[in-house]
Motif scaffolding. Sequence first.
Motif: not given
Length: 338
Positions: A321-327, A269-286, A197-198
């Motif tokens: 670091l805890r993005a839910m789907p759609g966020q 910004v060149t890409r906005t990454v929106t979590a698609r699944t509940p399992g979204f996870a970074f390889l380390r806590p950036f 949303g805006q």
Amino acid sequence: MPDRDALPPALAAILAGGTLAGLPRLDVRIARPELDAWRGGNVMPGVWSFAADAPGPHVAVVAATHGNEIGGAVVLDRWLRAGLRPARGRLSLVMANLDALGRFDAEDPTASRFIDEDLNRVWDEETLSGGRRSCELRRARALRPLLDTVDLLLDLHSMLWPSDPLMLAGRSARAARLARQVGLPPLVVADEGHAAGQRLIDHAPFADPDGTRTALLLEAGPHWEAATVAMIEVAAARLLRLAGTVAEDDGMLAPPPAAPPAPARLARVTRTVTARTPGFAFLRPFRGGHVVPQRNTLIALDGEDEIRTPHDDCLLVMPSLRAMPGQTAVRLARFVDD
């Protein structure tokens, strides 16, 4: 897909249903101001607006768009108690999500972000004029007539996840220019917003490429820290002085720096990454502000999808670091030349 047996333990824990190590401590080191004196407002609840005799722009400083982000409310409380008034034009001080702010509890500090829905995701015309009902939409519709008269708006925010402070300019080139001129914080990010949303800074009067009204969003640092409040105060004071709303030597604001800050660096910004699944996870806590040197570097997994950097020197903007789907999980940005 990488072999999960070879993944870092923190990531493997998330993919197995666990939690990420190294989450930020939720220590609240500042107090929410007492709101009783300001709840009534002089325009509407939570909104105080003052006009000077001399002409000038209408400037609005907005706090507590998210009710748990109390740093901006601390600054507005200080200004109101000090009797801050504009030297030119009109100054409006807005406690945006007054209901959620009133529910803030230091024992559960993330719970009062909103009542029904995120107030910073409802600022498109279809939502504002549609039939949906919520506490936040009711407030947005009440605020809209005032905000639609504003020439320059600063929306004050803070961050849950570790990150360097930054100013968000949205899609507006004039907002990016102004944010660079403010120079505090020293990083400006131009972006397209969120899929969910805006934001207020994306509201049509501020985002119109042919318009003149301008809105900035300050992400001042971690929630509930004195240093974040200090960043809010100095950046907002700098903006009010640049706009001519207050005199350069106004002693009610944070003092101006001894020398004007250098223009802030701009990243787009060149890409906005929106979590698609509940399992979204970074390889380390950036940490937000981290720059990944090489393109195609794997930084996260979203189910079976790999999230890789699209270019060299890729800036990670506010990774969640805890993005839910759609966020929004992270925005990937490139520094741009003057």
